[in-house]
Design a protein around this motif. Sequence first.
Motif, PDB file in Angstrom:
ATOM      1  N   ALA A 211       3.900 -18.772  12.438  1.00 26.30           N
ATOM      2  CA  ALA A 211       2.835 -17.817  12.154  1.00 26.30           C
ATOM      3  C   ALA A 211       3.279 -16.428  12.569  1.00 26.30           C
ATOM      4  CB  ALA A 211       1.571 -18.213  12.917  1.00 26.30           C
ATOM      5  N   SER A 212       2.852 -15.429  11.812  1.00 24.68           N
ATOM      6  CA  SER A 212       3.189 -14.054  12.125  1.00 24.68           C
ATOM      7  C   SER A 212       2.528 -13.643  13.433  1.00 24.68           C
ATOM      8  CB  SER A 212       2.707 -13.137  11.000  1.00 24.68           C
ATOM      9  OG  SER A 212       2.873 -11.788  11.350  1.00 24.68           O
ATOM     10  N   LYS A 213       3.261 -12.886  14.263  1.00 25.90           N
ATOM     11  CA  LYS A 213       2.706 -12.403  15.530  1.00 25.90           C
ATOM     12  C   LYS A 213       1.640 -11.343  15.304  1.00 25.90           C
ATOM     13  CE  LYS A 213       5.434 -14.674  18.327  1.00 25.90           C
ATOM     14  NZ  LYS A 213       4.979 -15.714  19.178  1.00 25.90           N
ATOM     15  N   LEU A 214       1.703 -10.656  14.177  1.00 36.52           N
ATOM     16  CA  LEU A 214       0.745  -9.602  13.867  1.00 36.52           C
ATOM     17  C   LEU A 214      -0.080  -9.975  12.638  1.00 36.52           C
ATOM     18  CD1 LEU A 214       2.928  -6.433  14.431  1.00 36.52           C
ATOM     19  CD2 LEU A 214       1.261  -7.413  15.963  1.00 36.52           C
TER      20      LEU A 214
ATOM     21  N   ASP B 298       6.494  -5.731  19.653  1.00 31.95           N
ATOM     22  CA  ASP B 298       6.325  -5.282  21.034  1.00 31.95           C
ATOM     23  C   ASP B 298       7.415  -4.264  21.325  1.00 31.95           C
ATOM     24  OD1 ASP B 298       5.173  -5.136  23.565  1.00 31.95           O
ATOM     25  OD2 ASP B 298       6.435  -6.743  24.370  1.00 31.95           O
ATOM     26  N   SER B 299       7.085  -3.253  22.125  1.00 28.66           N
ATOM     27  CA  SER B 299       8.065  -2.227  22.449  1.00 28.66           C
ATOM     28  C   SER B 299       7.653  -1.512  23.720  1.00 28.66           C
ATOM     29  CB  SER B 299       8.174  -1.216  21.301  1.00 28.66           C
ATOM     30  OG  SER B 299       9.079  -0.183  21.616  1.00 28.66           O
ATOM     31  N   ASP B 300       8.642  -0.973  24.423  1.00 26.85           N
ATOM     32  CA  ASP B 300       8.349  -0.148  25.590  1.00 26.85           C
ATOM     33  C   ASP B 300       7.586   1.111  25.171  1.00 26.85           C
ATOM     34  OD1 ASP B 300       9.677  -1.957  27.177  1.00 26.85           O
ATOM     35  OD2 ASP B 300      11.519  -0.781  27.331  1.00 26.85           O
ATOM     36  N   ASP B 301       7.794   1.554  23.943  1.00 30.28           N
ATOM     37  CA  ASP B 301       7.083   2.693  23.371  1.00 30.28           C
ATOM     38  C   ASP B 301       5.976   2.149  22.469  1.00 30.28           C
ATOM     39  OD1 ASP B 301       6.144   4.933  22.074  1.00 30.28           O
ATOM     40  OD2 ASP B 301       8.104   5.558  21.291  1.00 30.28           O
ATOM     41  N   ALA B 302       4.746   2.211  22.925  1.00 29.81           N
ATOM     42  CA  ALA B 302       3.621   1.634  22.184  1.00 29.81           C
ATOM     43  C   ALA B 302       3.475   2.231  20.784  1.00 29.81           C
ATOM     44  CB  ALA B 302       2.329   1.831  22.968  1.00 29.81           C
ATOM     45  N   GLY B 303       3.962   3.430  20.560  1.00 28.28           N
ATOM     46  CA  GLY B 303       3.886   4.061  19.253  1.00 28.28           C
ATOM     47  C   GLY B 303       4.739   3.370  18.196  1.00 28.28           C
ATOM     48  N   ARG B 304       5.697   2.584  18.617  1.00 24.48           N
ATOM     49  CA  ARG B 304       6.571   1.875  17.670  1.00 24.48           C
ATOM     50  C   ARG B 304       6.015   0.511  17.265  1.00 24.48           C
ATOM     51  NH1 ARG B 304      10.910   4.220  20.937  1.00 24.48           N
ATOM     52  NH2 ARG B 304      12.023   5.697  19.615  1.00 24.48           N
ATOM     53  N   VAL B 305       5.074  -0.026  18.028  1.00 18.69           N
ATOM     54  CA  VAL B 305       4.497  -1.334  17.704  1.00 18.69           C
ATOM     55  C   VAL B 305       3.794  -1.242  16.349  1.00 18.69           C
ATOM     56  CG1 VAL B 305       2.811  -3.085  18.378  1.00 18.69           C
ATOM     57  CG2 VAL B 305       4.242  -1.980  20.113  1.00 18.69           C
ATOM     58  N   GLY B 306       4.112  -2.184  15.470  1.00 22.19           N
ATOM     59  CA  GLY B 306       3.525  -2.195  14.138  1.00 22.19           C
ATOM     60  C   GLY B 306       4.398  -1.530  13.088  1.00 22.19           C
ATOM     61  N   THR B 307       5.477  -0.860  13.504  1.00 20.57           N
ATOM     62  CA  THR B 307       6.398  -0.275  12.541  1.00 20.57           C
ATOM     63  C   THR B 307       6.976  -1.399  11.694  1.00 20.57           C
ATOM     64  OG1 THR B 307       6.982   1.517  14.052  1.00 20.57           O
ATOM     65  CG2 THR B 307       8.538   1.037  12.282  1.00 20.57           C
ATOM     66  N   GLU B 308       6.927  -1.243  10.385  1.00 21.16           N
ATOM     67  CA  GLU B 308       7.425  -2.296   9.515  1.00 21.16           C
ATOM     68  C   GLU B 308       8.122  -1.704   8.310  1.00 21.16           C
ATOM     69  OE1 GLU B 308       3.761  -3.540   6.720  1.00 21.16           O
ATOM     70  OE2 GLU B 308       3.598  -4.174   8.793  1.00 21.16           O
ATOM     71  N   GLY B 309       9.058  -2.462   7.802  1.00 22.57           N
ATOM     72  CA  GLY B 309       9.805  -2.033   6.629  1.00 22.57           C
ATOM     73  C   GLY B 309      11.035  -2.899   6.475  1.00 22.57           C
ATOM     74  N   ARG B 310      12.117  -2.301   5.990  1.00 21.23           N
ATOM     75  CA  ARG B 310      13.387  -3.015   5.823  1.00 21.23           C
ATOM     76  C   ARG B 310      14.439  -2.368   6.696  1.00 21.23           C
ATOM     77  NH1 ARG B 310      13.481  -6.982   2.303  1.00 21.23           N
ATOM     78  NH2 ARG B 310      11.919  -6.977   0.682  1.00 21.23           N
TER      79      ARG B 310
END
Length: 132
Positions: free
Chosen positions: A83-86, A22-34
């Motif tokens: 459980a994973s949120k996504l 979740d983010s105030d900037d919807a474009g960042r939601v789903g960003t994943e990595g290390r």
Amino acid sequence: MALTPETLARHELNGLPVRVVDSDDAGRVGTEGRVVVETTNTLRVETRADGESRVVTVPKSGSTFEFAITDDAAGDEKSLGTASKLADTQPGDDYPSPDCAGEDVAYVTVDGSRLLSRPARRTETSGDSPWQ
């Protein structure tokens, strides 16, 4: 102190698999990595797509993060995961599959506002750190 879902916010985050749920900037939601760099106000996340790597800066304030604690990071004292949120999204190369929660991976969701501090202050001056 062992890395567990309960103590995650008091540990070093560099190197942990992370996903922005979740983010105030919807474009960042789903960003994943290390996590490659943690500052007082941001996490820098290395993402990989199509064989290329790039680093994305995500502000802690206004974001919710999901960390995947693997057995390698947690040791033997890791408690069961959640459980994973996504869970309905496809995990990337650096983020464990949500199908293995509770077996090899514990998913820990943390509000970024809990992480707003200098990483050294948050990790070294609380609990039983030998670096106090």
